[in-house]
Design a protein around this motif. Sequence first.
Motif, PDB file in Angstrom:
ATOM      1  N   ASP A   1      -1.457  -1.176  -1.538  1.00  0.00           N
ATOM      2  CA  ASP A   1      -1.647  -0.385  -2.756  1.00  0.00           C
ATOM      3  C   ASP A   1      -2.681   0.722  -2.555  1.00  0.00           C
ATOM      4  O   ASP A   1      -3.535   0.969  -3.408  1.00  0.00           O
ATOM      5  CB  ASP A   1      -2.075  -1.278  -3.928  1.00  0.00           C
ATOM      6  N   LEU A   2      -2.600   1.402  -1.437  1.00  0.00           N
ATOM      7  CA  LEU A   2      -3.562   2.471  -1.165  1.00  0.00           C
ATOM      8  C   LEU A   2      -3.324   3.676  -2.061  1.00  0.00           C
ATOM      9  O   LEU A   2      -4.284   4.321  -2.498  1.00  0.00           O
ATOM     10  CB  LEU A   2      -3.488   2.885   0.308  1.00  0.00           C
ATOM     11  N   GLY A   3      -2.080   3.996  -2.327  1.00  0.00           N
ATOM     12  CA  GLY A   3      -1.777   5.195  -3.086  1.00  0.00           C
ATOM     13  C   GLY A   3      -2.150   6.447  -2.320  1.00  0.00           C
ATOM     14  O   GLY A   3      -2.610   6.406  -1.171  1.00  0.00           O
ATOM     15  N   ASP A   4      -1.957   7.582  -2.941  1.00  0.00           N
ATOM     16  CA  ASP A   4      -2.303   8.844  -2.287  1.00  0.00           C
ATOM     17  C   ASP A   4      -3.807   8.955  -2.040  1.00  0.00           C
ATOM     18  O   ASP A   4      -4.246   9.465  -1.005  1.00  0.00           O
ATOM     19  CB  ASP A   4      -1.825  10.021  -3.145  1.00  0.00           C
ATOM     20  N   HIS A   5      -4.602   8.470  -2.989  1.00  0.00           N
ATOM     21  CA  HIS A   5      -6.060   8.583  -2.872  1.00  0.00           C
ATOM     22  C   HIS A   5      -6.583   7.754  -1.701  1.00  0.00           C
ATOM     23  O   HIS A   5      -7.357   8.235  -0.871  1.00  0.00           O
ATOM     24  CB  HIS A   5      -6.718   8.145  -4.180  1.00  0.00           C
TER      25      HIS A   5
ATOM     26  N   LEU B   1       1.903   2.366   7.354  1.00  0.00           N
ATOM     27  CA  LEU B   1       1.429   2.520   5.975  1.00  0.00           C
ATOM     28  C   LEU B   1       2.579   2.255   5.003  1.00  0.00           C
ATOM     29  O   LEU B   1       2.722   2.923   3.991  1.00  0.00           O
ATOM     30  CB  LEU B   1       0.857   3.924   5.761  1.00  0.00           C
ATOM     31  N   SER B   2       3.358   1.256   5.307  1.00  0.00           N
ATOM     32  CA  SER B   2       4.513   0.928   4.478  1.00  0.00           C
ATOM     33  C   SER B   2       4.072   0.347   3.141  1.00  0.00           C
ATOM     34  O   SER B   2       3.032  -0.320   3.041  1.00  0.00           O
ATOM     35  CB  SER B   2       5.409  -0.086   5.198  1.00  0.00           C
ATOM     36  N   GLY B   3       4.868   0.592   2.104  1.00  0.00           N
ATOM     37  CA  GLY B   3       4.667  -0.050   0.818  1.00  0.00           C
ATOM     38  C   GLY B   3       3.336   0.219   0.161  1.00  0.00           C
ATOM     39  O   GLY B   3       2.747  -0.690  -0.436  1.00  0.00           O
ATOM     40  N   ASN B   4       2.846   1.452   0.240  1.00  0.00           N
ATOM     41  CA  ASN B   4       1.551   1.780  -0.359  1.00  0.00           C
ATOM     42  C   ASN B   4       1.683   2.731  -1.542  1.00  0.00           C
ATOM     43  O   ASN B   4       0.693   3.345  -1.949  1.00  0.00           O
ATOM     44  CB  ASN B   4       0.618   2.395   0.690  1.00  0.00           C
ATOM     45  N   ASN B   5       2.895   2.863  -2.076  1.00  0.00           N
ATOM     46  CA  ASN B   5       3.114   3.693  -3.262  1.00  0.00           C
ATOM     47  C   ASN B   5       2.626   5.124  -3.038  1.00  0.00           C
ATOM     48  O   ASN B   5       1.986   5.726  -3.902  1.00  0.00           O
ATOM     49  CB  ASN B   5       2.424   3.076  -4.487  1.00  0.00           C
TER      50      ASN B   5
END
Length: 928
Positions: free
Chosen positions: A292-296, A318-322
């Motif tokens: 759940d890293l997201g863009d930020h 970095l799979s599945g990090n929205n």
Amino acid sequence: DTAAALGGQGGDGELSRKKNADPLDYLKTGASLDLSKILLTEGEVKLVTLVLTGRLQIEDLGPLLYLALNSPEMDLVAATDEFYHLSEVQLRGNSGAQNPADGVLLSPPPLAVINLSYTLIGDYGMEALSEFIYSDNAMLKTLDLSFCNISSQGLLSLCHGLKTRGARGLPPLQALSLTGNTIKTDAGKQLGRALSSDNKRKRGDASVEPSPQNSSVGLKLLHLGSASISPRCLKEILSELGPNCPLQELKLACNKIGPDGASALGSILESKSKSGKPVLPKLNRLDMSYNDLGDHGTTKLTRAISKRAKVSMTEVSLSGNNMGSKGIESIMNKLLQHKLITLNLDNNAIGDQGCQLVAASLPSIPSLARLNLAFNDIGCRGMATLMRSLVGCESITSLGLSGNVMKISGAIAMGFTLAQHPRLSVLELDNCCLSQVAQCHIVAGIISNRWVPMKVMHGFRVGPPMVAIGALEIAAQHMTNEECFRLRRDIQMKTLLQWMENNRNNANNNDSNLLTNDVLSGADNDSGAPSQSAYLRMLDWLGRIPFDESELMDLRKYFYDISGSDADHKSENNLKHRGDILAALASEVVEEILESEQIAFFECDSSLGLDLSEMDADEESSSGKDPVENNIGAHLLMSDDCVPKTPEEMGEMYGASIEVRGKSVRASNSNMSNGVSRGSMSTISMSMGRSDSRGIRSVSSMNSLARSDIMQLKARITMFPQFAEKLDNLKAVAQEMMDSESDPLQQDVIAQQFAEASLTILRQLRYHCMESGLDGWRQGKLRRKVLIVDDSIVTRKLVARAFEKANFIVDTAEDGVKGVNKMKESIYDIAFMDIDMPVMNGFDATKALRMWEDSVRPGARQPICALTAAHVDDFDRDELMKFKDAGLDVMESKPCNIPRLFKVVDDVSPMFSDLSINASQFDGGTIC
């Protein structure tokens, strides 16, 4: 099962011999104990510990199990406890014994790899196994405890064993996997300290600098996925490992640490040791998937990685990090300086824009070999952009695009790329919703490739599409994908030999019309052999692919829409394509379709295709009309659903001969004729105006004409006026046949045949556009592929660099075994084989390949040039026959003379000339 596993040892070095071996695969080699996915009870765990520590020898295992099974008052737990107690007493009692034979000598098995994943041993099992960790076994290097239900108490027992092992002077663990267990902050801190390779570091004193001598010995692989790690815990673990820990691979997937965790990891990666070097100086493989890293968070992490310029990352997941397009922009911008080999970005939401950013960055990452963009909501526009970029990215060997719905335009783009790419061998297309026609386009591209590099493809079975287009016999449709690709590769090798034979015959007949590169780049030839040009081979397969409605719509959008592009346009209009492309059909069937379905003009406010708004003055003057009338005439090709109104306009609707390879030019508008006859090929154009959708089309036409003064765009088909002549002739023949036929059913058949022929030309014209470099496509070129097999890295780099500068595709191998494997799996124009090499020399390697070719690939032969340190001019006939008997074709001396090697390629490569062997004649070191 446990007893059987304890008695077995894994094979040595099996994984490291795979072609695409992982750089850390050596951590999995050696004598191993694999008890994974076996639920171990407490008694079984204690039994395993007794054997691993050497307290229980294999020959004593049977009596102990017999005692446990046949004593009602004693179970396995009690039996192992009793045996452990007796061994401990015996050890203590004989510690001062004068006769060493009376003592118990612990000799643990020299196991290198212990795999206890999914055994659910829990904390009690970890406490029992801690003794084995510090037992006298210097070979232990890998411990897998994934999903063992271990919590803080068990981790403290593990830390105790690791610290005791270090205190006894035993080598530290090199690989540890704790995936699927629970790691709290306190236990994580102790774990990091126990895994540190610096045994002199004081407890709790983080200021002590580790010695450089220990930097190459220690933990190299650490997996902590699904461990419920908090950002603080992660920071504690990495801090306690020490700045000089030789960690190379760190996996932290599925911990949901979010942007805070990315900040914690980034702060560690940005820090430096007292010597000014970055911490974890060898870390080059990082897995932060599903966090759940997201863009930020992604931006924070990639910023920290970019500051480690001296530590090049080779694998990033970095799979599945929205992530969206902003996160992708940060990744591609920050990682360009790294020598990435693997990049996993699947299960995000990058869309077309993110895919375009990835495609734009691929040429700047020449080392990238594996790219995964699965399940990213990539549409036709992003897919086409990616395919255009891949044509020039020759390093890509594996591509994952599963889960992205691929329409026909994406399949066409992929087919063209697969026909050109020299190394793409693994393709993932699961859940892409591919139609049968889309599958045929992809398969046609694969088999049109000169080297047929594809080996593994998931998503659909390639046998039925190959049979449908005539590439395989119907009996082969049930073969696996790997078998189909191998069969087509063998066929291609035989095709190369056919070219060689034709050249040899022409040379013997003193025929100057050899099959040269110029001939190959042209159209058809009279040699009888399939063309070696991927583009021309692709055109040959296109005529055998059936049409479906999606491709008809795609062709209309591409050639006749003013926004003809690969984009997915959202429109409320349910546009029926059969009235657009099949407008030349004079049949009642088409009239029924047109009368039953409304046909509306496709609205679009901006042009996403070619901008042809600038009108030439010559076009205006030649048309004989004023500019306003010219604009109206031009727009009639797009209004009324791009339906032509006269036979003259029919010539602009379809292309002509696909053999036209010149540059595209603009076409002047044809004068429209008002006279049409009933039942002619043009009648269907007029019948469009009698359908129920007359009002809708009239309004759409008026709106489009009103906009024509502002947006003077022309359909892409107007760029190819040369194609009108052939289709005009085709239409004239069809018209004549229909006029002489009175049966309406026969007229429908004739009209359908005319439509199919016309559509086939349009399909070929689309590939011609890509081949000519339109829409950003790279122009395809005939290139050659060579293999260099030499144990000297200097020779490999020298020769490879010279051939790469000459626009060759180059592969290398360091010994004969690897060279033979590459030649079995790929097609090369020629292979340069060193004679004196370790593992397998050039003679043995060539003999092994020839034996394999005779048994597996009869009739196909890989040309091989021998590289020998001896001067070839000093060889007599017997020595030359030795080379010939081994199966070598040409020989050259070392050190390599690059111009002579180029000459060898020109003389031997089947793309240019013949390959023959005559031991009695040789000139300049070349057996000819």
